[in-house]
Design a protein around this motif. Structure first.
Motif, PDB file in Angstrom:
ATOM      1  N   LYS A  32      84.582  -3.374  27.753  1.00  0.00           N
ATOM      2  CA  LYS A  32      84.338  -3.533  28.935  1.00  0.00           C
ATOM      3  C   LYS A  32      85.335  -1.976  29.753  1.00  0.00           C
ATOM      4  O   LYS A  32      84.699  -1.337  30.147  1.00  0.00           O
ATOM      5  CB  LYS A  32      84.110  -4.273  28.709  1.00  0.00           C
ATOM      6  CG  LYS A  32      84.175  -4.348  31.182  1.00  0.00           C
ATOM      7  CD  LYS A  32      84.228  -5.776  31.441  1.00  0.00           C
ATOM      8  CE  LYS A  32      83.089  -6.793  30.909  1.00  0.00           C
ATOM      9  NZ  LYS A  32      82.573  -7.765  31.970  1.00  0.00           N
ATOM     10  N   MET A  33      86.661  -2.147  29.290  1.00  0.00           N
ATOM     11  CA  MET A  33      87.286  -1.165  29.651  1.00  0.00           C
ATOM     12  C   MET A  33      87.364   0.287  29.328  1.00  0.00           C
ATOM     13  O   MET A  33      87.349   1.776  30.022  1.00  0.00           O
ATOM     14  CB  MET A  33      89.025  -1.588  29.031  1.00  0.00           C
ATOM     15  CG  MET A  33      89.951  -0.652  29.608  1.00  0.00           C
ATOM     16  SD  MET A  33      91.467  -0.680  28.806  1.00  0.00           S
ATOM     17  CE  MET A  33      91.328   0.219  27.374  1.00  0.00           C
ATOM     18  N   ILE A  34      87.085   0.603  27.975  1.00  0.00           N
ATOM     19  CA  ILE A  34      86.394   1.710  27.819  1.00  0.00           C
ATOM     20  C   ILE A  34      85.465   2.323  28.949  1.00  0.00           C
ATOM     21  O   ILE A  34      85.117   3.072  29.234  1.00  0.00           O
ATOM     22  CB  ILE A  34      86.061   2.114  25.990  1.00  0.00           C
ATOM     23  CG1 ILE A  34      87.173   1.962  25.934  1.00  0.00           C
ATOM     24  CG2 ILE A  34      85.322   3.977  25.780  1.00  0.00           C
ATOM     25  CD1 ILE A  34      86.802   1.885  24.072  1.00  0.00           C
ATOM     26  N   ALA A  35      84.267   1.495  29.269  1.00  0.00           N
ATOM     27  CA  ALA A  35      82.569   1.473  30.279  1.00  0.00           C
ATOM     28  C   ALA A  35      83.315   1.809  30.691  1.00  0.00           C
ATOM     29  O   ALA A  35      83.385   3.649  31.423  1.00  0.00           O
ATOM     30  CB  ALA A  35      81.964   0.240  30.047  1.00  0.00           C
ATOM     31  N   HIS A  36      84.220   1.624  31.676  1.00  0.00           N
ATOM     32  CA  HIS A  36      84.850   1.578  33.180  1.00  0.00           C
ATOM     33  C   HIS A  36      85.079   2.962  33.184  1.00  0.00           C
ATOM     34  O   HIS A  36      84.921   3.560  33.844  1.00  0.00           O
ATOM     35  CB  HIS A  36      86.098   0.432  33.555  1.00  0.00           C
ATOM     36  CG  HIS A  36      86.541   0.822  35.025  1.00  0.00           C
ATOM     37  ND1 HIS A  36      87.061   0.884  36.394  1.00  0.00           N
ATOM     38  CD2 HIS A  36      88.089   1.401  34.605  1.00  0.00           C
ATOM     39  CE1 HIS A  36      87.323   1.112  36.674  1.00  0.00           C
ATOM     40  NE2 HIS A  36      87.805   1.422  36.520  1.00  0.00           N
TER      41      HIS A  36
END
Length: 313
Positions: free
Chosen positions: A122-126
């Motif tokens: 999710k951090m990568i997507a953000h």
């Protein structure tokens, strides 16, 4: 839900349409009802109109993001300025990562079965939504528990993670034994032969005389990944200049080439007499008695970035 706080360390203004900026940003998101934190570092001369590689740097058990950045002498940040990439330093919950090894329940993240893979994904997507991240140039590295977490990410997110670096860490037995299918990935091991915590040879992790699970050791880790990737078993060896004699360490760089897939790389930096440390990091005499010697002949950040960059050639 994603939120973030920005702390801009230095801004010089606009130069020919691009922003000359050196920014350290504290960001958060909520995942599985936990607020997760990380530090994003944008390079000097950051330009939203170009794509940037992303390096995810993971602290060890008992550590935290700001501590890793400080102890490594902010070297990744300096390289980001020089080479043009974005680096992020995530924080594990209560200073631990759930590396998917059922090795013990001493770490909070493993005890509570925290979804750290989901958090990082999710951090990568953000980050991809917020900054111009190159989708084929995302890398992960870490020390100790952070190194095992890098292995977990490579195995769980092969569509995202191109290559990893494991410092003072090697493959966990549980991960390998439970992995029926694994997409080949590039890996650089940086490991000391005198590591008192993560053994260079196969054995149990030892923290203050407490067993914290089994690891394959460097030789078996290399054998496993070389067999999976199709890399040569006999390495090309290059000595690393012994520029600091007082650290009592010498090092060599071993490269296991892949004739059919040259960008699928397996490498080892073997630190003779090296301890459970990040090469080039700041050292304290009291701590050295516990973790062993730290080579000052090189900074692991330089070797890791050079390795990651080589997979893009």
């Amino acid at each position: 839900m994603v939120s973030f706080r920005k702390h801009i360390c230095f801004i010089t203004g606009l130069i020919i349409g691009c922003t000359s900026v050196m920014a350290q940003i504290e960001e958060t998101l909520v995942h599985d009802n936990y607020t997760r934190h990380w530090i994003t570092y944008l390079p000097k001369h950051y330009n939203k109109d170009r794509q940037y590689p992303l390096v995810i740097s993971l602290h060890g058990g008992g550590g935290q993001a700001s501590q890793l950045m400080k102890n490594t002498r902010h070297r990744f940040n300096k390289l980001a300025d020089e080479e043009g990439f974005i680096v992020v330093y995530p924080n594990g919950l209560k200073k631990s990562w759930n590396d998917n090894n059922k090795r013990d329940t001493h770490g909070f993240a493993r005890k509570e079965n925290i979804d750290d893979v989901g958090f990082i994904e999710k951090m990568i997507a953000h980050l991809e939504a917020s900054y111009p991240i190159h989708p084929k140039a995302i890398f992960a590295c870490g020390i100790s528990n952070g190194g095992l977490m890098s292995q977990t990410l490579a195995m769980a997110l092969p569509h995202k993670i191109r290559a990893i670096g494991m410092v003072a860490s090697n493959f966990g037995r549980d991960q390998i034994e439970t992995s029926k299918e694994m997409t080949p990935f590039s890996v650089l091991f940086i490991h000391g032969t005198a590591d008192p915590i993560f053994p260079y040879a196969e054995g149990d992790i030892q923290v203050f005389n407490t067993t914290r699970g089994h690891v394959l050791g460097i030789e078996k880790s290399l054998a496993y990944i070389n067999a999976r990737n199709g890399n040569d078993v006999n390495p090309v060896k290059t000595p690393i200049a012994n520029t600091v004699l007082k650290d009592n360490c010498t090092s060599e760089h071993l490269k296991y080439l892949n004739p059919e897939h040259p960008n699928l790389k397996v490498e080892l930096i073997k630190i003779h007499n090296g301890g459970h440390t990040w090469p080039g990091a700041k050292t304290k005499r009291v701590l050295s008695k516990i973790v062993g010697p730290t080579t000052q002949d090189f900074n692991a950040c330089d070797k890791l970035w050079a390795f990651f960059k080589s997979t893009l050639d």
